[in-house]
Design a protein around this motif. Structure first.
Motif, PDB file in Angstrom:
ATOM      1  N   TYR A  12       0.855  -1.189   0.000  1.00  0.00           N
ATOM      2  CA  TYR A  12       0.000   0.000   0.000  1.00  0.00           C
ATOM      3  C   TYR A  12       0.893   1.242   0.000  1.00  0.00           C
ATOM      4  CZ  TYR A  12      -3.566   3.314   1.490  1.00  0.00           C
ATOM      5  OH  TYR A  12      -4.427   4.386   1.554  1.00  0.00           O
ATOM      6  N   GLY A  90     -11.115   0.526  11.073  1.00  0.00           N
ATOM      7  CA  GLY A  90     -11.186   1.288   9.828  1.00  0.00           C
ATOM      8  C   GLY A  90     -12.083   0.581   8.825  1.00  0.00           C
ATOM      9  N   ALA A  91     -12.441   1.305   7.749  1.00  0.00           N
ATOM     10  CA  ALA A  91     -13.177   0.645   6.667  1.00  0.00           C
ATOM     11  C   ALA A  91     -12.300  -0.450   6.064  1.00  0.00           C
ATOM     12  CB  ALA A  91     -13.592   1.657   5.608  1.00  0.00           C
ATOM     13  N   ASP A  92     -10.993  -0.274   6.142  1.00  0.00           N
ATOM     14  CA  ASP A  92     -10.074  -1.317   5.656  1.00  0.00           C
ATOM     15  C   ASP A  92     -10.382  -2.660   6.327  1.00  0.00           C
ATOM     16  OD1 ASP A  92      -8.686   0.517   4.133  1.00  0.00           O
ATOM     17  OD2 ASP A  92      -7.066   0.778   5.587  1.00  0.00           O
ATOM     18  N   PHE A 116      -9.125   2.757  -5.112  1.00  0.00           N
ATOM     19  CA  PHE A 116      -8.515   2.531  -3.812  1.00  0.00           C
ATOM     20  C   PHE A 116      -7.803   1.175  -3.833  1.00  0.00           C
ATOM     21  CE2 PHE A 116      -9.272   1.388   0.830  1.00  0.00           C
ATOM     22  CZ  PHE A 116      -8.204   2.158   1.277  1.00  0.00           C
ATOM     23  N   TYR A 119      -8.740  -2.683  -2.018  1.00  0.00           N
ATOM     24  CA  TYR A 119      -9.707  -3.725  -2.419  1.00  0.00           C
ATOM     25  C   TYR A 119      -8.975  -4.948  -2.986  1.00  0.00           C
ATOM     26  CZ  TYR A 119     -12.817   0.479  -2.738  1.00  0.00           C
ATOM     27  OH  TYR A 119     -13.488   1.655  -2.532  1.00  0.00           O
ATOM     28  N   THR A 161     -17.036   3.024  -5.444  1.00  0.00           N
ATOM     29  CA  THR A 161     -16.625   4.000  -4.447  1.00  0.00           C
ATOM     30  C   THR A 161     -17.344   5.305  -4.756  1.00  0.00           C
ATOM     31  OG1 THR A 161     -14.434   3.016  -4.717  1.00  0.00           O
ATOM     32  CG2 THR A 161     -14.593   4.955  -3.291  1.00  0.00           C
ATOM     33  N   ASN A 165     -12.437   7.838  -4.802  1.00  0.00           N
ATOM     34  CA  ASN A 165     -11.058   8.226  -4.537  1.00  0.00           C
ATOM     35  C   ASN A 165     -10.186   7.618  -5.638  1.00  0.00           C
ATOM     36  OD1 ASN A 165      -8.567   8.794  -3.421  1.00  0.00           O
ATOM     37  ND2 ASN A 165      -8.659   7.203  -1.847  1.00  0.00           N
ATOM     38  N   ASP A 192     -18.668   1.676  -1.273  1.00  0.00           N
ATOM     39  CA  ASP A 192     -17.729   2.271  -0.319  1.00  0.00           C
ATOM     40  C   ASP A 192     -18.064   3.758  -0.169  1.00  0.00           C
ATOM     41  OD1 ASP A 192     -15.595   3.375   1.047  1.00  0.00           O
ATOM     42  OD2 ASP A 192     -14.062   2.292  -0.063  1.00  0.00           O
ATOM     43  N   ALA A 194     -16.748   5.887   2.113  1.00  0.00           N
ATOM     44  CA  ALA A 194     -15.775   6.472   3.044  1.00  0.00           C
ATOM     45  C   ALA A 194     -15.878   8.005   3.099  1.00  0.00           C
ATOM     46  CB  ALA A 194     -14.355   6.047   2.662  1.00  0.00           C
ATOM     47  N   THR A 219     -16.668   5.055   7.383  1.00  0.00           N
ATOM     48  CA  THR A 219     -15.497   5.192   8.244  1.00  0.00           C
ATOM     49  C   THR A 219     -15.607   6.426   9.135  1.00  0.00           C
ATOM     50  OG1 THR A 219     -13.098   5.411   8.280  1.00  0.00           O
ATOM     51  CG2 THR A 219     -14.223   6.498   6.469  1.00  0.00           C
ATOM     52  N   LYS A 222     -12.536  10.150   8.221  1.00  0.00           N
ATOM     53  CA  LYS A 222     -12.558  11.363   7.396  1.00  0.00           C
ATOM     54  C   LYS A 222     -13.353  12.459   8.104  1.00  0.00           C
ATOM     55  CE  LYS A 222     -10.355   8.783   4.500  1.00  0.00           C
ATOM     56  NZ  LYS A 222      -8.925   8.909   4.294  1.00  0.00           N
ATOM     57  N   ARG A 230      -8.402   4.231  13.932  1.00  0.00           N
ATOM     58  CA  ARG A 230      -8.807   3.119  13.071  1.00  0.00           C
ATOM     59  C   ARG A 230     -10.173   2.551  13.473  1.00  0.00           C
ATOM     60  NH1 ARG A 230      -7.769   3.997   9.642  1.00  0.00           N
ATOM     61  NH2 ARG A 230      -7.507   2.044   8.557  1.00  0.00           N
TER      62      ARG A 230
HETATM   63  N1  PMP Z   1     -12.194   3.536   1.154  1.00  0.00           N
HETATM   64  C1  PMP Z   1     -11.640   4.564   0.513  1.00  0.00           C
HETATM   65  C2  PMP Z   1     -12.166   4.939  -0.821  1.00  0.00           C
HETATM   66  C3  PMP Z   1     -10.585   5.266   1.105  1.00  0.00           C
HETATM   67  O1  PMP Z   1     -10.027   6.276   0.437  1.00  0.00           O
HETATM   68  C4  PMP Z   1     -10.123   4.871   2.374  1.00  0.00           C
HETATM   69  C5  PMP Z   1      -8.988   5.577   3.081  1.00  0.00           C
HETATM   70  N2  PMP Z   1      -8.072   6.185   2.383  1.00  0.00           N
HETATM   71  C6  PMP Z   1     -10.731   3.783   2.971  1.00  0.00           C
HETATM   72  C7  PMP Z   1     -11.769   3.138   2.360  1.00  0.00           C
HETATM   73  C8  PMP Z   1     -10.264   3.230   4.292  1.00  0.00           C
HETATM   74  O2  PMP Z   1     -10.417   4.099   5.304  1.00  0.00           O
HETATM   75  P1  PMP Z   1     -10.138   3.705   6.814  1.00  0.00           P
HETATM   76  O3  PMP Z   1      -9.551   2.329   6.829  1.00  0.00           O
HETATM   77  O4  PMP Z   1      -9.226   4.754   7.320  1.00  0.00           O
HETATM   78  O5  PMP Z   1     -11.471   3.731   7.459  1.00  0.00           O
END
Ligand code: PMP
Length: 365
Positions: A12, A90-92, A116, A119, A161, A165, A192, A194, A219, A222, A230
């Motif tokens: 990453y 996190g969303a991750d 992003f 994925y 997304t 992003n 997504d 986010a 998430t 942001k 996280r």
């Molecule tokens: N989805 C998108 C499109 C993102 O840009 C990001 C963070 N850069 C995330 C998910 C993950 O965000 P986080 O894990 O910080 O919640």
């Protein structure tokens, strides 16, 4: 001894941190304006800071009640049942949970390109593979159901997304419906969101009542300003919500993060201020940057600058860190996050100056 074959795995590439850049340049981090990672320029909610401090003495205990409280609070916000909220680091973390719950070895996912990078990374960690659909600059990065479906070939998970992003483009709600209906029954559509707080479109979470093949990612990194702790979640349909218990990493959403998120959810003022600042900054970038920009629903704007690497290096030397989008496959663009008013104005002045020097024709009429 070697790990398994990781040659298909890519690392990453995060936006550069202020401390790291300051060290390289021999500068004080305070002199730098960091607009490379779409963070909240107002910091966290003061209530979240207080909650973190209050939680600190109890971190010898595993997070149980806080996790339940946060899950219930999020469920209440969206009118869901608590099991439909998959809280994660996190969303991750939520992307990982969905990969774990859905992918058999060799299964494919479909992802946006540019997009992003986590994925496909997550899919590969889970022995899956990724292919992509294009979000094309020639179409001003417009996102449509047809654009996704033209590349779709029965993949197990399709990621969209919105806002996207790094381009900022928004996938309209009717297109999300068309996608949920256009893919096969075995395909999960992951929306997504986010950056959704910054956009005008409503969340797709209410579509979980109608479709069993949608999951929505959110998430606190942001608009809620909690990237450092996280915390995020997936909202999923009732039909398979119980899979969470079988795939989640025990206690991955930590006590501090859960308490911070709970406090942040009750601070409407901080959220409103964060969103308003980003909306103002987006407009400011569109109006005042001397380079082409694209409309954005997020807290960042994509700008076409010519040689992104040269421009990002030059702005950095002048104290403004932007994101070179070469790693997204857009070597002619930089992505610049929305700062406070002062940061945003500084960024525009520096970027315009640099672009005029690096690519003088960009500012000619
Ligand atoms: N989805 C998108 C499109 C993102 O840009 C990001 C963070 N850069 C995330 C998910 C993950 O965000 P986080 O894990 O910080 O919640």
């Amino acid at each position: 001894m070697q790990p398994r074959d990781l040659s298909a795995h890519e690392a990453y590439v995060p936006g550069r941190g202020a401390e790291e850049v300051a060290r390289d340049l021999g500068m004080d981090p305070e002199e730098l304006t960091k607009l490379s990672s779409n963070e909240n320029p107002h910091g966290p909610s003061p209530d979240a800071v207080a909650a973190v401090e209050a939680a600190a003495p109890d971190v010898n205990v595993y997070p149980k009640a806080s996790h339940t409280d946060l899950t219930d609070r999020i469920a209440e916000q969206w009118g869901l049942d608590s099991p439909q909220v998959w809280v994660s680091a996190g969303a991750d973390g939520a992307i990982d949970y969905l990969s774990r719950a859905f992918l058999e070895p060799g299964d494919e996912i479909l992802v946006p390109e540019p997009g992003f990078s986590y994925y496909p990374m997550s899919a590969r960690y889970h022995h899956g593979e990724a292919s992509s659909y294009r979000i094309s600059k020639a179409d001003d990065f417009e996102q449509t159901a047809d654009g996704v479906l033209s590349a779709y070939d029965g993949e197990r998970i399709v990621f969209v997304t919105t806002p996207h992003n790094p381009t900022g483009s928004v996938l309209p709600r009717e297109e999300i419906r068309a996608l949920a209906e256009g893919v096969a029954d075995h395909t999960l559509l992951v929306v997504d969101e986010a950056y959704a707080e910054y956009a005008d479109e409503p969340s797709s979470i209410d579509l979980l009542d109608e479709y069993e093949n949608i999951a929505v990612l959110r998430t606190f990194s942001k608009a809620y300003g909690l990237a450092g702790v996280r915390i995020g979640y997936a909202a999923v349909p009732e039909a398979w919500a119980d899979a969470y218990a079988r795939v989640n990493t025990p206690f991955a959403a930590n006590e501090i993060a859960c308490r911070a998120a709970l406090a942040a959810l009750d601070d409407d003022e901080h959220l409103e201020r964060s969103v308003e600042t980003a909306q103002w900054a987006r407009e400011y970038y569109h109006e005042h940057l001397d380079v082409p920009t694209w409309p954005s629903g997020g807290n960042f704007v994509l700008c076409e600058v010519g040689d992104a690497t040269a421009v990002a290096e030059a702005t950095q030397e002048r104290g403004v860190i932007v994101r070179d989008t070469s790693s997204f496959g857009l070597p002619e663009c930089v992505r610049i996050s929305c700062g406070t008013r002062e940061e945003t104005e500084r960024a525009v002045a520096v970027l315009n100056e640099v672009v005029a020097e690096v690519r003088p024709e960009a500012t000619e009429p």
